[in-house]
Design a protein around this motif. Structure first.
Motif, PDB file in Angstrom:
ATOM      1  N   PHE A  69      68.854  71.569 -33.343  1.00 22.70           N
ATOM      2  CA  PHE A  69      67.863  72.291 -34.150  1.00 22.70           C
ATOM      3  C   PHE A  69      67.177  71.436 -35.215  1.00 22.70           C
ATOM      4  CE2 PHE A  69      70.918  75.731 -32.907  1.00 22.70           C
ATOM      5  CZ  PHE A  69      70.040  76.493 -32.143  1.00 22.70           C
ATOM      6  N   SER A 107      65.323  92.699 -36.272  1.00 21.94           N
ATOM      7  CA  SER A 107      65.758  93.859 -37.053  1.00 21.94           C
ATOM      8  C   SER A 107      64.977  95.107 -36.655  1.00 21.94           C
ATOM      9  CB  SER A 107      65.586  93.581 -38.548  1.00 21.94           C
ATOM     10  OG  SER A 107      66.561  92.653 -38.976  1.00 21.94           O
ATOM     11  N   VAL A 145      63.185  86.974 -37.039  1.00 18.64           N
ATOM     12  CA  VAL A 145      64.210  87.817 -37.663  1.00 18.64           C
ATOM     13  C   VAL A 145      63.705  89.233 -37.951  1.00 18.64           C
ATOM     14  CG1 VAL A 145      63.762  86.981 -40.017  1.00 18.64           C
ATOM     15  CG2 VAL A 145      66.037  87.859 -39.420  1.00 18.64           C
ATOM     16  N   ALA A 146      62.460  89.352 -38.361  1.00 18.00           N
ATOM     17  CA  ALA A 146      61.931  90.695 -38.639  1.00 18.00           C
ATOM     18  C   ALA A 146      61.811  91.493 -37.345  1.00 18.00           C
ATOM     19  CB  ALA A 146      60.574  90.599 -39.345  1.00 18.00           C
ATOM     20  N   ARG A 198      64.999  82.259 -35.803  1.00 14.51           N
ATOM     21  CA  ARG A 198      64.771  82.596 -37.213  1.00 14.51           C
ATOM     22  C   ARG A 198      63.355  83.142 -37.458  1.00 14.51           C
ATOM     23  NH1 ARG A 198      66.399  79.253 -42.573  1.00 14.51           N
ATOM     24  NH2 ARG A 198      64.797  80.126 -43.917  1.00 14.51           N
ATOM     25  N   HIS A 200      72.621  84.754 -36.214  1.00 17.67           N
ATOM     26  CA  HIS A 200      74.015  85.196 -36.048  1.00 17.67           C
ATOM     27  C   HIS A 200      74.237  86.349 -37.018  1.00 17.67           C
ATOM     28  CE1 HIS A 200      75.064  81.489 -33.699  1.00 17.67           C
ATOM     29  NE2 HIS A 200      73.879  81.179 -34.211  1.00 17.67           N
ATOM     30  N   HIS A 201      74.284  87.568 -36.494  1.00 19.11           N
ATOM     31  CA  HIS A 201      74.259  88.745 -37.349  1.00 19.11           C
ATOM     32  C   HIS A 201      75.561  88.919 -38.136  1.00 19.11           C
ATOM     33  CE1 HIS A 201      73.572  93.308 -37.912  1.00 19.11           C
ATOM     34  NE2 HIS A 201      72.862  92.631 -38.778  1.00 19.11           N
ATOM     35  N   HIS A 204      71.390  91.179 -42.122  1.00 13.55           N
ATOM     36  CA  HIS A 204      71.575  89.838 -42.692  1.00 13.55           C
ATOM     37  C   HIS A 204      72.164  88.923 -41.612  1.00 13.55           C
ATOM     38  CE1 HIS A 204      70.723  91.396 -46.677  1.00 13.55           C
ATOM     39  NE2 HIS A 204      71.545  92.385 -46.399  1.00 13.55           N
ATOM     40  N   PHE A 205      71.608  87.742 -41.527  1.00  6.34           N
ATOM     41  CA  PHE A 205      71.996  86.788 -40.491  1.00  6.34           C
ATOM     42  C   PHE A 205      72.315  85.431 -41.110  1.00  6.34           C
ATOM     43  CE2 PHE A 205      69.108  89.851 -38.656  1.00  6.34           C
ATOM     44  CZ  PHE A 205      69.576  90.103 -37.384  1.00  6.34           C
ATOM     45  N   PHE A 206      73.209  84.670 -40.441  1.00  4.44           N
ATOM     46  CA  PHE A 206      73.328  83.237 -40.670  1.00  4.44           C
ATOM     47  C   PHE A 206      72.502  82.523 -39.615  1.00  4.44           C
ATOM     48  CE2 PHE A 206      77.759  84.273 -42.239  1.00  4.44           C
ATOM     49  CZ  PHE A 206      77.506  83.957 -43.563  1.00  4.44           C
ATOM     50  N   THR A 207      72.017  81.342 -39.958  1.00  3.79           N
ATOM     51  CA  THR A 207      71.502  80.427 -38.951  1.00  3.79           C
ATOM     52  C   THR A 207      72.454  79.229 -38.887  1.00  3.79           C
ATOM     53  OG1 THR A 207      70.077  79.368 -40.594  1.00  3.79           O
ATOM     54  CG2 THR A 207      69.099  81.129 -39.266  1.00  3.79           C
ATOM     55  N   PRO A 208      72.513  78.517 -37.751  1.00  2.98           N
ATOM     56  CA  PRO A 208      73.415  77.369 -37.657  1.00  2.98           C
ATOM     57  C   PRO A 208      73.063  76.312 -38.697  1.00  2.98           C
ATOM     58  CG  PRO A 208      72.632  78.020 -35.494  1.00  2.98           C
ATOM     59  CD  PRO A 208      71.798  78.771 -36.487  1.00  2.98           C
TER      60      PRO A 208
END
Lengths: 194, 194
Positions: free
Chosen positions: A168, A88, A84-85, A81, A178-179, A184-188
């Protein structure tokens, strides 16, 4: 970004599929002839337990593809996380046009201290890495952009992966990505048992 | 378990890769000669955008494998948190030994009302489905247990997937499942943009 190298520990090969089992987006790195590059790939999965194998889709437009084919090696890194930048940005430009190490500040474990950083480029700050030998399948690569590899070594950040498990809690910045689409992504989130 | 069929809507084929992009565990279903079966598969991924293709690993021990090879078709269904016990149960026994419809209460959309339920078995209660034509690659199937398919139709539960995006807020029970190991799963948590 947290320096994960202080917490890096080897992952037993018979457990390394678990680094990818929950479906994270990965970074794919390869090196050849003095050039290194890294791309982003949501389309990856484990392929076998023992010996451990992985599959990843690498489009013909990707500069990294040529480095994989020439060197016969690639590394899958599992970004966090906190990155993330970077993920991308890495996915938004090509190594054909820019040196991502210079432009994006992408750097690799062991830079300046190890020959491994040249042949096995592991993106610094990730939560896990799988160093793979390409299983050459030229027909498959050409028809489907599908690359298979045998995992020869794996490592993880012990703060979030140990005993063969991701954990985590207390380390939100190290959660995997998780793309979904369009950056845009999810994290667990919550864990649940069946 | 929520009945998702009332909220089922078609997903445009050029967006259906997004049903798998974030790495969910899927159920793989196939039917042939009056038998249907369903297995669980964490090892799956999108393979192409247009026409949309998918890849999934199906071990030689799986009863479903024979149904796929005989019918030339399979369905990937994306199960939900509400179905976690079903997913573990489906993954914990073989269609060679038990009829999962009888023993586990597994049932399919359109049962008793549609021929589609026979040829395209979609597990009821899931969040999404991708109906696939097998792309026969016998060498790949034999050497790597790797099955490729072209997606011919896709559907999702509009409460959690619409406009080409997953949106789970307010529907925790419909969150997708991401297998860690040993029947433990993550569900998608916080969203983040790069």
């Amino acid at each position: 970004m947290a320096d994960s190298s202080a917490h890096l520990h080897p992952v037993a090969l018979d457990k390394c599929y678990r680094l990818l089992n929950h479906g994270p987006t990965v970074l794919v790195s390869a090196a050849h002839g003095g050039r290194r590059n890294t791309m982003a790939a949501a389309w990856n999965m484990p392929l076998d337990f023992t010996p451990p194998k992985v599959a990843v889709v690498v489009d013909k437009s990707c500069f990294t593809r040529g480095l994989i084919e020439a060197s016969g090696r690639f590394v899958l890194a599992v970004p966090t996380r906190a990155q993330v930048a970077l993920v991308s940005a890495v996915g938004g430009c090509s190594g054909r046009e820019v040196d991502k190490e210079v432009v994006l500040g992408l750097h690799y474990l062991g830079d300046g201290a190890s020959d491994d950083a040249e042949s096995t480029p592991r993106v610094a700050g990730c939560a896990a890495w799988l160093s793979c030998r390409l299983l050459p399948e030229p027909g498959l690569q050409q028809a489907y952009d599908l690359f298979l590899g045998e995992v020869e070594a794996a490592w993880a950040d012990s703060r979030v992966f140990s005993g063969g498990r991701w954990h985590f809690d207390g380390h939100d910045e190290l959660r995997t990505l998780h793309h979904v689409a369009g950056g845009h992504f999810f994290t667990p989130g919550a864990s649940i048992s069946g």
